[in-house]
Enzyme design. Structure first.
Site, mmCIF file in Angstrom:
data_model
loop_
_atom_site.group_PDB
_atom_site.id
_atom_site.type_symbol
_atom_site.label_atom_id
_atom_site.label_comp_id
_atom_site.label_asym_id
_atom_site.label_seq_id
_atom_site.Cartn_x
_atom_site.Cartn_y
_atom_site.Cartn_z
ATOM 1 N N HIS A 178 5.135 -0.344 -0.769
ATOM 2 C CA HIS A 178 5.155 0.397 0.492
ATOM 3 C C HIS A 178 6.547 0.338 1.095
ATOM 4 C CE1 HIS A 178 0.569 -0.205 0.619
ATOM 5 N NE2 HIS A 178 0.853 1.042 0.264
ATOM 6 N N GLU A 181 7.786 -1.822 4.287
ATOM 7 C CA GLU A 181 7.566 -3.267 4.281
ATOM 8 C C GLU A 181 8.793 -3.967 3.714
ATOM 9 O OE1 GLU A 181 3.756 -3.475 2.210
ATOM 10 O OE2 GLU A 181 2.842 -2.160 3.702
ATOM 11 N N ARG A 236 5.622 4.973 4.528
ATOM 12 C CA ARG A 236 4.849 4.023 3.704
ATOM 13 C C ARG A 236 4.722 4.470 2.233
ATOM 14 N NH1 ARG A 236 -0.125 0.629 3.906
ATOM 15 N NH2 ARG A 236 -1.698 1.456 2.501
ATOM 16 N N HIS A 306 3.485 -7.488 -0.126
ATOM 17 C CA HIS A 306 3.413 -6.520 0.972
ATOM 18 C C HIS A 306 3.693 -7.238 2.298
ATOM 19 C CE1 HIS A 306 1.259 -3.111 -1.153
ATOM 20 N NE2 HIS A 306 1.182 -4.082 -2.040
ATOM 21 N N GLU A 380 0.396 -10.594 1.828
ATOM 22 C CA GLU A 380 0.907 -9.905 3.010
ATOM 23 C C GLU A 380 1.770 -10.912 3.750
ATOM 24 O OE1 GLU A 380 0.422 -6.518 3.955
ATOM 25 O OE2 GLU A 380 -1.602 -6.499 4.771
HETATM 26 C C1 9B3 Z 1 -4.963 -2.890 -0.301
HETATM 27 C C2 9B3 Z 1 -5.566 -2.792 -1.528
HETATM 28 CL CL1 9B3 Z 1 -6.318 -1.318 -2.025
HETATM 29 C C3 9B3 Z 1 -5.585 -3.860 -2.410
HETATM 30 N N1 9B3 Z 1 -6.187 -3.769 -3.621
HETATM 31 N N2 9B3 Z 1 -4.985 -5.003 -2.050
HETATM 32 C C4 9B3 Z 1 -4.390 -5.111 -0.870
HETATM 33 C C5 9B3 Z 1 -4.343 -4.067 0.050
HETATM 34 C C6 9B3 Z 1 -3.647 -4.225 1.353
HETATM 35 C C7 9B3 Z 1 -2.361 -3.456 1.458
HETATM 36 C C8 9B3 Z 1 -2.654 -1.946 1.471
HETATM 37 O O1 9B3 Z 1 -2.324 -1.311 0.485
HETATM 38 O O2 9B3 Z 1 -3.178 -1.418 2.448
HETATM 39 C C9 9B3 Z 1 -1.683 -3.896 2.674
HETATM 40 SE SE1 9B3 Z 1 -0.143 -2.945 3.162
HETATM 41 ZN ZN ZN Z 2 1.706 -2.649 1.758
HETATM 42 ZN ZN ZN Z 3 0.544 -4.390 4.841
#
Ligand code: 9B3
Ligand code: ZN
Ligand code: ZN
Length: 428
Positions: A178, A181, A236, A306, A380
């Site tokens: 992303h 980030e 993002r 992230h 995160e």
């Molecule tokens: C989202 C998904 Cl789909 C996953 N498998 N693991 C972590 C996340 C959280 C991150 C997102 O993509 O929204 C946080 Se920025």
């Molecule tokens: Zn992220």
């Molecule tokens: Zn995040």
């Protein structure tokens, strides 16, 4: 009466000044369904960027919303909130100052060498750093081209090989899925630097690198990252152009083939959680998936970095079902979080993604897990919303050290669980 009038003018002058020159981040707390609906509207119709939750879909009563409001929409948005009596406070009044501070002190800084890893770097600087790091450490670091981005930028992963034992297993770490980030690419650089500098001094990193090679992809989404430096700091997604819509970008962490585009992602290109036309439709996710498919027998640990919200997550995010080795994974993140609390007095939540953050399909960690990489995590990093994506450079060291401690803890546990101690016969 005259003083009142002057006061009135002054207040409005003040308001005019604030709204015209400053980007803000608001913390908003809707309490009724009506307020929720208004907020959903505001965050989609005006030129704002939703920081938390990731998509308007998740806005609900009694849950804080973090909304980035650029100067030019600030008055309209604030007026709307006031009109509907929606409780809000200013989280960051000086977002543009923070953004400026984070972008201007790049390579021109005279103190640049000593503080290199405690600053954010432009994409060009990171490419330069990747090259230099490989060149300066020819026996330890190799740059591997794993693919290219939508806008044809190369995707380089660094392979760290600090010990020439045969048949070594490996760790994969990707950063910068992303774009906004920024602490994430900063961590990948930090990790490589730390590994090369402290291999001989630090027991944990020595044990990891004696037993495993590490692949590090510092910027998985270079087009998006570039765009956050030039055009929109809050971007993002990647930068792929849609056939069906005027909106740009796919959420690469919704583009993997793990319950792809079910609840928690969107087919609508204008959303922040657009899953793309089909799984791995994007060259960035396809490149990573191809590389991991090719190396799935050696890669034992998958890590995706992230921000923000301070969480150590593991599969599944795409379903409420428990992973088959749930207890192992839970034990690992729990120990990592405990250590972070002990050494850095900071709190990280942990658990399976779906129950800890939100139900979300198409993520890289779930996909890697289903491929057979049974130790798969998404971190995160800092913070929990004070600076959010605009974490100041002065916080990079602590944020990265916390994440590093988590990586060390988890990697050493993986080694302990999967590799027979040296000298003993291999497991049946
Ligand atoms: C989202 C998904 Cl789909 C996953 N498998 N693991 C972590 C996340 C959280 C991150 C997102 O993509 O929204 C946080 Se920025
Ligand atoms: Zn992220
Ligand atoms: Zn995040």
């Amino acid at each position: 009466m005259k003083t009142l009038l002057i006061l009135f003018i002054l207040m409005n002058l003040d308001k005019g000044y604030c709204t015209e020159t400053r980007d803000q981040v608001l913390s908003i707390s809707p309490t009724t369904q009506e307020q929720v609906d208004i907020l959903k509207n505001v965050s989609t119709q005006y030129e704002t960027a939703l920081w938390q939750p990731v998509s308007p879909h998740y806005i609900k009563e009694e849950t804080q919303v973090h909304l980035f409001v650029p100067a030019n929409s600030s008055e309209t948005v604030t007026d709307l909130l006031q009109k509907h009596a929606i409780t809000h406070e200013v989280l960051l009044a000086n977002a543009n100052e923070l953004i400026e501070m984070q972008t201007k002190n790049d390579s021109t800084d005279p103190r640049s060498s000593s503080t290199f890893y405690e600053r954010y770097h432009s994409l060009e600087d990171i490419y330069y750093w990747i090259n230099r790091t490989a060149q300066d450490n020819p026996d330890k670091v190799k740059a591997i081209l794993i693919g290219s981005s939508y806008e044809k930028r190369p995707l380089y992963a660094l392979k760290l090989t600090l010990n020439n034992r045969p048949n070594k297993k490996a760790i994969w770490i990707d950063c910068g899925i992303h774009a906004r980030e920024w602490i994430s690419p900063a961590f990948c650089l930090w990790f490589v630097h730390y590994s090369l500098s402290f291999y001989k001094q630090n027991q944990d990193i020595a044990n990891i690198l004696d037993n495993m090679d590490v692949y590090v992809l510092p910027v998985m989404n270079p087009d998006g990252y570039k765009y956050t430096w030039t055009t929109n700091r809050m971007w993002r997604k990647n930068r792929s152009i849609s056939r069906s819509s005027a909106c740009t970008g796919v959420d690469l962490n919704r583009n993997f083939d793990a319950n792809w585009c079910t609840e928690g992602a969107s087919h609508e290109p204008c959303t922040e959680i657009y899953c793309g036309a089909f799984p791995e439709s994007e060259p960035e996710s396809e490149a990573v998936a191809n590389f991991l498919r090719l190396h799935k027998d050696t890669v034992q640990l998958y890590l995706s970095i992230h921000s923000y919200s301070q969480m150590l997550l593991f599969p599944y995010s795409c379903t409420l079902d428990e992973a088959e080795n749930h207890n192992d994974l839970l034990e690992m993140v729990q120990e990592a979080a405990q250590k972070i609390r002990r050494y850095y007095s900071n709190t990280y939540k942990y658990g399976p993604g779906a129950k800890t953050i939100y139900l979300a399909p198409g993520g890289s960690d779930d996909w890697a897990y289903n491929l057979g990489i049974k130790y798969s995590f998404t971190f995160e990093l800092q913070d929990r919303g004070h600076y959010g994506f605009l974490l100041p450079p002065s916080h990079i060291a602590k944020a990265c050290n916390e994440a590093l401690l988590a990586v060390k803890t988890i990697a050493n546990k993986v080694i302990e669980k999967t590799q027979a101690p040296m000298g003993s016969p291999p497991a049946a």
